[in-house]
Design a protein around this motif. Structure first.
Motif, PDB file in Angstrom:
ATOM      1  N   SER A  66       0.847  -1.198   0.000  1.00  0.00           N
ATOM      2  CA  SER A  66       0.000   0.000   0.000  1.00  0.00           C
ATOM      3  C   SER A  66       0.879   1.242   0.000  1.00  0.00           C
ATOM      4  O   SER A  66       2.003   1.244   0.514  1.00  0.00           O
ATOM      5  CB  SER A  66      -0.904   0.002   1.237  1.00  0.00           C
ATOM      6  OG  SER A  66      -1.576   1.237   1.366  1.00  0.00           O
ATOM      7  N   SER A  67       0.352   2.306  -0.589  1.00  0.00           N
ATOM      8  CA  SER A  67       1.069   3.578  -0.615  1.00  0.00           C
ATOM      9  C   SER A  67       0.976   4.311   0.721  1.00  0.00           C
ATOM     10  O   SER A  67       1.655   5.299   0.935  1.00  0.00           O
ATOM     11  CB  SER A  67       0.476   4.478  -1.709  1.00  0.00           C
ATOM     12  OG  SER A  67      -0.860   4.816  -1.376  1.00  0.00           O
ATOM     13  N   LYS A  68       0.091   3.842   1.611  1.00  0.00           N
ATOM     14  CA  LYS A  68      -0.195   4.463   2.908  1.00  0.00           C
ATOM     15  C   LYS A  68      -1.002   5.757   2.766  1.00  0.00           C
ATOM     16  O   LYS A  68      -1.258   6.436   3.763  1.00  0.00           O
ATOM     17  CB  LYS A  68       1.096   4.754   3.688  1.00  0.00           C
ATOM     18  CG  LYS A  68       2.044   3.566   3.828  1.00  0.00           C
ATOM     19  CD  LYS A  68       1.398   2.384   4.522  1.00  0.00           C
ATOM     20  CE  LYS A  68       2.396   1.232   4.671  1.00  0.00           C
ATOM     21  NZ  LYS A  68       1.759   0.036   5.274  1.00  0.00           N
ATOM     22  N   LYS A  69      -1.410   6.079   1.537  1.00  0.00           N
ATOM     23  CA  LYS A  69      -2.234   7.263   1.327  1.00  0.00           C
ATOM     24  C   LYS A  69      -3.705   6.863   1.349  1.00  0.00           C
ATOM     25  O   LYS A  69      -4.097   5.876   0.729  1.00  0.00           O
ATOM     26  CB  LYS A  69      -1.902   7.928  -0.008  1.00  0.00           C
ATOM     27  CG  LYS A  69      -0.487   8.484  -0.069  1.00  0.00           C
ATOM     28  CD  LYS A  69      -0.210   9.137  -1.415  1.00  0.00           C
ATOM     29  CE  LYS A  69       1.221   9.668  -1.477  1.00  0.00           C
ATOM     30  NZ  LYS A  69       1.515  10.298  -2.791  1.00  0.00           N
ATOM     31  N   THR A  70      -4.516   7.614   2.056  1.00  0.00           N
ATOM     32  CA  THR A  70      -5.921   7.244   2.240  1.00  0.00           C
ATOM     33  C   THR A  70      -6.851   7.853   1.191  1.00  0.00           C
ATOM     34  O   THR A  70      -7.984   7.405   1.032  1.00  0.00           O
ATOM     35  CB  THR A  70      -6.407   7.688   3.640  1.00  0.00           C
ATOM     36  OG1 THR A  70      -6.207   9.101   3.782  1.00  0.00           O
ATOM     37  CG2 THR A  70      -5.636   6.954   4.726  1.00  0.00           C
ATOM     38  N   GLU A  71      -6.382   8.875   0.485  1.00  0.00           N
ATOM     39  CA  GLU A  71      -7.225   9.500  -0.537  1.00  0.00           C
ATOM     40  C   GLU A  71      -7.438   8.539  -1.703  1.00  0.00           C
ATOM     41  O   GLU A  71      -6.492   7.966  -2.234  1.00  0.00           O
ATOM     42  CB  GLU A  71      -6.585  10.783  -1.050  1.00  0.00           C
ATOM     43  CG  GLU A  71      -7.427  11.491  -2.113  1.00  0.00           C
ATOM     44  CD  GLU A  71      -6.713  12.673  -2.739  1.00  0.00           C
ATOM     45  OE1 GLU A  71      -7.314  13.333  -3.609  1.00  0.00           O
ATOM     46  OE2 GLU A  71      -5.528  12.921  -2.375  1.00  0.00           O
ATOM     47  N   GLN A  76      -1.366  10.677 -12.470  1.00  0.00           N
ATOM     48  CA  GLN A  76      -0.335  10.833 -11.442  1.00  0.00           C
ATOM     49  C   GLN A  76       0.940  10.081 -11.845  1.00  0.00           C
ATOM     50  O   GLN A  76       2.059  10.582 -11.661  1.00  0.00           O
ATOM     51  CB  GLN A  76      -0.867  10.300 -10.108  1.00  0.00           C
ATOM     52  CG  GLN A  76       0.019  10.607  -8.916  1.00  0.00           C
ATOM     53  CD  GLN A  76      -0.566  10.035  -7.630  1.00  0.00           C
ATOM     54  OE1 GLN A  76      -0.508   8.825  -7.400  1.00  0.00           O
ATOM     55  NE2 GLN A  76      -1.139  10.889  -6.797  1.00  0.00           N
ATOM     56  N   ASN A 111      -6.425   2.267  -3.760  1.00  0.00           N
ATOM     57  CA  ASN A 111      -6.872   3.654  -3.887  1.00  0.00           C
ATOM     58  C   ASN A 111      -6.315   4.330  -5.138  1.00  0.00           C
ATOM     59  O   ASN A 111      -6.445   5.542  -5.302  1.00  0.00           O
ATOM     60  CB  ASN A 111      -6.452   4.460  -2.650  1.00  0.00           C
ATOM     61  CG  ASN A 111      -7.157   4.001  -1.391  1.00  0.00           C
ATOM     62  OD1 ASN A 111      -8.340   3.639  -1.423  1.00  0.00           O
ATOM     63  ND2 ASN A 111      -6.448   3.997  -0.271  1.00  0.00           N
ATOM     64  N   GLN A 165      -3.304   4.832  -5.810  1.00  0.00           N
ATOM     65  CA  GLN A 165      -2.128   5.622  -5.474  1.00  0.00           C
ATOM     66  C   GLN A 165      -0.868   4.812  -5.821  1.00  0.00           C
ATOM     67  O   GLN A 165      -0.860   3.578  -5.753  1.00  0.00           O
ATOM     68  CB  GLN A 165      -2.117   5.959  -3.981  1.00  0.00           C
ATOM     69  CG  GLN A 165      -3.278   6.824  -3.516  1.00  0.00           C
ATOM     70  CD  GLN A 165      -3.055   8.311  -3.802  1.00  0.00           C
ATOM     71  OE1 GLN A 165      -2.058   8.702  -4.419  1.00  0.00           O
ATOM     72  NE2 GLN A 165      -3.983   9.149  -3.359  1.00  0.00           N
TER      73      GLN A 165
END
Length: 452
Positions: free
Chosen positions: A52-57, A67, A108, A110
């Motif tokens: 995971s990118s650890k980004k929640t968006e 991106q 997500n 990301q």
């Protein structure tokens, strides 16, 4: 026992083994490694595949692509690979020079990370197995030629085993006879499965592979179905073998006057991927699948499920293979080619390629291929030891040519194999010419009188 036919088979078997054994060992070992590439890659690249990118968006897939292209401004997204959970989405990005990069998006959309495809485990082994890291037509022909001669080795070995009664155990067998017996016994057992493995690998070959595919296209009733107009993409490794070089339909042009073919994934008139995925779902296509972007302004989106992609997590059952084309501007469904549409030749290779790769029926397929490959290495080992045990110091100790007569059975076998494997036939013509030159030289060589 050692008549003209036996002697001819023995000599050809010996010389063929002597020259191609190093290449056969390389191909076998790289093939063993490739059998387990999915298992290895799942561990090597677990952060990319499952991390995971650890980004929640949460972004849309199109925002994720934007991106990625912003992070690698000289690259354009050419493929999107949607895999089943827990795998992340994988983008294939390409620049103007043809260089590629894999980029992974989490749930997500990301960015998780990126790879240079050249150095992934599967691509390194694939490059070694198919072209010895060198590539080029000559090297590809050499690899294919080794496979063809391996078939001759197996068949000639089978003949000599039964003609020479090699499997009959001697009462007081010496070391050489025991090695020869093991060489013959294991070779006999694996002849059929090894020939199947070799033939199912020929669709990738440079000479015979193109011949097979051309025959498949020229005869739709036994090969691949006909489509029209324009090739779908310039890089089609995720498309099923049966439609990989097929011609695809075109998109309508009403929405893109003046648009070029550069950076097609950024074409403002092109349908966004999220909308395309709605069309994909509406047509009953489930993950895993690949989306290949159009490569021209009248090209189409190609959506494919394939049994022979060579991409971890993407391969499906042969029955599930399908290639669907969508208009790149409206997203409308254009046409579809599925397994049921294939001719018998295309169906054979749709089953044969995953059988060769070791994932047609899961772990049992991998283990079966592994056993056959290890046994083949054993055959090579015992054959080499048998030669060393009969080899005289300083001499090649090749099998003697007991007769100058032409062996009719050998000629018949060679002609049949030459027709089935054209490159093998061409190599035999070269060998025959070399033999003729050497024979003429021997005949013209002055006789030295040693009586004095």
């Amino acid at each position: 026992m050692k008549n003209a036919t036996y002697s001819s088979f023995w000599r050809m078997h010996f010389y063929a083994a002597l020259f191609i054994t190093p290449l056969l060992i390389t191909l076998t070992l790289s093939g063993i490694g490739y059998l387990f590439y999915t298992d290895v890659e799942n561990h090597l690249y677990d952060d990319y595949f499952f991390g995971s990118s650890k980004k929640t968006e949460t972004l849309t897939i199109d925002e994720g692509v934007q991106q990625a292209e912003a992070a690698f401004s000289s690259y354009t997204t050419t493929k999107i690979i949607e895999l089943e959970e827990p795998y992340n989405t994988r983008l294939t990005m390409t620049n103007d020079k043809g260089d590629q990069r894999y980029l992974f998006l989490d749930e997500n959309n990301q960015i998780v990370g990126h790879q240079d495809p050249t150095y992934t485990f599967s691509n390194v082994l694939r490059s070694l197995h198919s072209s010895l890291f060198l590539g080029g037509t000559i090297v590809n022909y050499l690899v294919e030629l080794a496979a063809c001669w391996a078939i001759f080795l197996l068949l000639s070995g089978l003949y000599m085993t039964f003609k020479g009664k090699v499997l009959k155990k001697a009462k007081q067998a010496n070391k050489r006879q025991n090695n020869r017996r093991w060489h013959a016994l294991i070779g006999t057992i694996i002849t059929i499965p090894m020939i199947v493995l070799i033939f199912t690998g020929l669709p990738w070959s440079a000479f015979m592979g193109n011949f097979i595919y051309s025959a498949s296209q020229a005869n739709p009733s036994i090969g691949t179905p006909l489509l029209q107009q324009q090739p779908p993409t310039s890089d089609v490794s995720e498309i099923p073998w049966a439609t990989r070089k097929e011609e695809a339909p075109t998109s309508s042009k009403h929405a893109h006057h003046g648009m070029g073919a550069v950076n097609v994934s950024r074409n403002p008139n092109q349908i966004n991927v999220a909308s395309l995925q709605q069309q994909i779902e509406a047509n009953g296509i489930t993950k895993p699948y690949s989306i290949i972007y159009p490569t021209s302004d009248d090209g189409v989106f190609t959506v494919a499920k394939s049994s022979n992609t060579g991409v971890t997590g993407l391969d499906v059952s042969p029955y599930e293979e399908t290639t669907i084309y969508f208009d790149q501007y409206s997203g409308e469904f254009i046409s579809k080619v599925s397994y049921d549409d294939y001719g018998i030749l295309a169906k054979w290779f749709t089953w044969g390629i995953p059988l060769h790769e070791g994932h047609l029926f899961g772990w049992p397929n991998k283990l079966l291929n592994l056993v056959v490959c290890i046994a083949f290495l054993g055959v090579i080992f015992w054959g080499f030891r048998t030669w060393l045990l009969r080899k005289k110091k300083g001499l090649l100790s090749a099998p003697p040519q007991l007769s100058q007569k032409i062996s009719i059975p050998l000629i018949i076998v060679i002609i049949i194999l030459g027709i089935i494997m054209p490159l093998f036939g061409i190599s035999l013509i070269i060998v025959a010419l070399l033999e003729l030159v050497m024979k003429i030289k021997r005949k013209n060589k002055p006789v030295v009188n040693d009586m004095n």
